[in-house]
Design a protein around this motif. Sequence first.
Motif, PDB file in Angstrom:
ATOM      1  N   SER A 276      36.285  46.435  34.824  1.00 45.13           N
ATOM      2  CA  SER A 276      36.097  45.131  34.203  1.00 45.13           C
ATOM      3  C   SER A 276      35.081  44.336  35.025  1.00 45.13           C
ATOM      4  N   PRO A 277      33.788  44.427  34.680  1.00 50.06           N
ATOM      5  CA  PRO A 277      32.773  43.683  35.431  1.00 50.06           C
ATOM      6  C   PRO A 277      32.845  42.195  35.119  1.00 50.06           C
ATOM      7  N   HIS A 278      32.530  41.355  36.128  1.00 50.71           N
ATOM      8  CA  HIS A 278      32.515  39.921  35.844  1.00 50.71           C
ATOM      9  C   HIS A 278      31.278  39.206  36.361  1.00 50.71           C
TER      10      HIS A 278
ATOM     11  N   GLY B 167      33.372  43.163  40.100  1.00 53.46           N
ATOM     12  CA  GLY B 167      34.362  43.216  39.039  1.00 53.46           C
ATOM     13  C   GLY B 167      35.677  43.728  39.553  1.00 53.46           C
TER      14      GLY B 167
END
Length: 177
Positions: free
Chosen positions: A104-106, A19
């Motif tokens: 903000s993990p993705h 992220g």
Amino acid sequence: LCCENPKPSLTELVVLEHGLYAGDPVSKVLLKPLTGRTHQLRVHCSALGHPVVGDLTYGEVSGREDRPFRMMLHAFYLRIPTDTECVEVCTPDPFLPSLDACWSPHTLLQSLDQLVQALRATPDPDPEDRGPRPGSPSALLPGPGRPPPPPTKPPETEAQRGPCLQWLSEWALEPDS
């Protein structure tokens, strides 16, 4: 950085998520120290070229030392086997977007909960044997190509959890000597 009397040390690393932290690419990892050296986890991450976010000693100077508000290293799960009992503590994951808007993990690669269940199911090392040897199958976390863990122990009861939480709260409040 180097030290005067280096000793062998070994850490297992499992990537959990990729992220961004404050716009910079980062990975959330689970670190399992197989030895216990001072600053071991921080030194190993730095040596891999991926220092712990917020580590002002072993990390890279970014000019943004006000971010994050703390070093992003957290003891999520601890197990301390003694001669009479095994003390286990699992804390909430503090690295969530709801708790830190900079994270903000993705891409989720491994479930933290599944890894902790596997760690809980891992037998404690025999004190006479000095534990599993680094790199032995019993020292490894589960992952692709590794056998699944044995069934987990029943969940901890409130009666078992209470004294441990009391001890932790007292320990955490003791002033530094």
